[in-house]
Scaffold this motif. Sequence first.
Motif, PDB file in Angstrom:
ATOM      1  N   ASP A  55       0.832  -1.199   0.000  1.00  0.00           N
ATOM      2  CA  ASP A  55       0.000   0.000   0.000  1.00  0.00           C
ATOM      3  C   ASP A  55       0.869   1.251   0.000  1.00  0.00           C
ATOM      4  N   SER A  56       0.207   2.409   0.051  1.00  0.00           N
ATOM      5  CA  SER A  56       0.926   3.671  -0.076  1.00  0.00           C
ATOM      6  C   SER A  56       1.848   3.948   1.101  1.00  0.00           C
ATOM      7  N   GLN A  57       1.686   3.211   2.203  1.00  0.00           N
ATOM      8  CA  GLN A  57       2.549   3.369   3.371  1.00  0.00           C
ATOM      9  C   GLN A  57       3.670   2.340   3.415  1.00  0.00           C
ATOM     10  N   GLY A  58       3.782   1.562   2.362  1.00  0.00           N
ATOM     11  CA  GLY A  58       4.853   0.574   2.280  1.00  0.00           C
ATOM     12  C   GLY A  58       4.559  -0.753   2.914  1.00  0.00           C
ATOM     13  N   ASN A  59       3.316  -0.965   3.353  1.00  0.00           N
ATOM     14  CA  ASN A  59       2.939  -2.238   3.964  1.00  0.00           C
ATOM     15  C   ASN A  59       2.732  -3.295   2.878  1.00  0.00           C
ATOM     16  N   ARG A  60       3.383  -4.421   3.054  1.00  0.00           N
ATOM     17  CA  ARG A  60       3.255  -5.493   2.062  1.00  0.00           C
ATOM     18  C   ARG A  60       1.886  -6.155   2.182  1.00  0.00           C
ATOM     19  N   LEU A  61       1.253  -6.413   1.029  1.00  0.00           N
ATOM     20  CA  LEU A  61      -0.078  -7.003   0.992  1.00  0.00           C
ATOM     21  C   LEU A  61      -0.031  -8.365   0.312  1.00  0.00           C
ATOM     22  N   GLU A  62      -0.914  -9.237   0.747  1.00  0.00           N
ATOM     23  CA  GLU A  62      -0.974 -10.576   0.160  1.00  0.00           C
ATOM     24  C   GLU A  62      -1.653 -10.516  -1.205  1.00  0.00           C
ATOM     25  N   VAL A  63      -1.033 -11.175  -2.183  1.00  0.00           N
ATOM     26  CA  VAL A  63      -1.620 -11.305  -3.516  1.00  0.00           C
ATOM     27  C   VAL A  63      -2.195 -12.706  -3.630  1.00  0.00           C
ATOM     28  N   GLU A  64      -3.509 -12.800  -3.698  1.00  0.00           N
ATOM     29  CA  GLU A  64      -4.178 -14.100  -3.767  1.00  0.00           C
ATOM     30  C   GLU A  64      -4.325 -14.512  -5.229  1.00  0.00           C
ATOM     31  N   VAL A  65      -3.822 -15.678  -5.554  1.00  0.00           N
ATOM     32  CA  VAL A  65      -3.899 -16.194  -6.928  1.00  0.00           C
ATOM     33  C   VAL A  65      -5.230 -16.912  -7.104  1.00  0.00           C
TER      34      VAL A  65
END
Length: 606
Positions: free
Chosen positions: A67-77
């Motif tokens: 996100d815009s704050q640099g938090n890593r997000l899970e990418v669900e396939v």
Amino acid sequence: MPKRTRLVNMISYSITPLDPKAHLFAVSLNIQSPQQPFQYLRLPNWIPGSYLIRDFAKHLSKLEAQDSQGNRLEVEVLDKSNWRIANHGKALQISYQVYAWDLSVRGAHFDESHGFFNGTSMFIEVVGQQDQVCRVEIAQTEFCRQQRWKVATGMPAQKTDKNGFGLYQAENYAALIDYPVEMGTFKEISFEACGIPHRMVITGVFDCDYERLTADLIKICETEIKLFKDPPPMQDYLFQVMVTGSDYGGLEHRNSTALICSRNDLPYHGMEKATDGYLQFLELCSHEYFHSWNVKRIQPKAYQLADLQTPVYTTQLWWFEGVTSYYDSLILLRAGVIDQPTYLSILAKQMTRVYRMPGRFKQSVADSSWLTWTKFYQQDENAPNAIISYYTKGSLIALALDLMIREQNNNQKSLDDVLLFLWHNFGKKQIGLEDGQIEEICSEVAGMDLSEFFASSLFATDDIDFANLFAKFGIDFKLRPAGSLADQGGSDSDAKDNYLANALGANVVDSGNNSIKLTHVWHNQAAYHAGLSAADEIIAINGLRMQNKAQLEQLMTRNKPGANLSCHYFRRDELRATELSLTEAPADRVVLSINETKTELNWLPV
């Protein structure tokens, strides 16, 4: 208060030529206003104009999101080409890499010599925001700078340097994926056709007479523009050409085309008469340029905003590819690039490709279009016996229509009038065509009922009676046997006294193993009756070693139909023997010639 622009919701991409040795592009995608609670992403499975599921997502790796704050997000396939990211309304930054090692007009390719990509290989789609403006930055790396690379694309530039690196912008996602990009140290020619700027960039190792090529391209483009009687539907145009040793193909786009050809197809300094390869290249340019109207604007309704995840079906490709194939060489004649005898030879060779296909009696052209996703785009060794091409037989349907309309209207109307009707009533208005609608329009414009013609030639498998159709226009049509293994029809000069070279009933190539490899076997001909199959390697006939096609052709011409020959061959690694009984070569090569004494109507330009 000034009006707010759409920049707030703009979708932004950045493309970096990351590693030429690993053939990797790095891509980042910025989504300012993602959907909540999930933002869905997807990549096309096929590219418009090429009807095969290609699974472009298989070349993606390291797909990550934050996100815009640099938090890593899970990418669900979700599946092979769809992803989902949970978010809380903050801007999303997606990054991934694309492996680019497909040297074709359909995918992406990147090495030390150049970089090329189509948007369907590179740009992940932001589901739900397909109508948003898309901004693209093409980054200049140190490698690009050292190599003095330039960028060529039809995408509208916003802020670029002198070499074309920088910012571009497309009006929406559909436009974004319709602007292929070429980068490298290409050669460039520029010209105007009817006042419209045109460019051709050529990448690869080659020699070229640029002056001759430019002159011929101007003639071709201006002839097509004048055919449609309106300013062209693009403000500028770009031909992107990749030159290799032996490749051939093209893919149309809204204001450009991606082409690939052999270096021997380009004109060279001192070339007096145009070579067959050069004429083939000009036909390719003519064909793809013609698609600027007939495919990119005049379209099947099914292909307008088509779902690029799954196949889309239509019976209309006989018109969109077949009619374009008919006009591509006809435009060369009208433009004065070739003369009448050369045109008739080219046309006869095109017709021969149909008459050599037994599959024309098993599959209709309408079915060929409908099943293009499997049967046409995934041909195997049995294809000549099982299918017909909507390109080649579609072009013959177009030819027959042109002759029939001209005869019915004493040459006051032609297939040109059908094209213009479709352009003014559908293409310019962006109205898609339903299946069956073009056939009705042909009857309406021609002033004659063409339903029986379409029933037999388009929806059934009948041959068209070209002998009678051509007779009114002073053209003699005949079929003759092959005169050599390489005989493609076109003229009587190719024929020999004995038409035995193709009595084998198979296509053969030199295998490289001091043998002859069969690539296709025609049903009910000599090789078929002998039990030979595609991929078999003939090593000896009548006790003599067969090392290449030249030896085989010599042997065939020294024997008569009915001769029995002993044949030894390998199937895989197993040695086998059979008896080969030669049959009379079929009359399947087309010859067209002008008969000055029988001309009633003029079809060819004077």
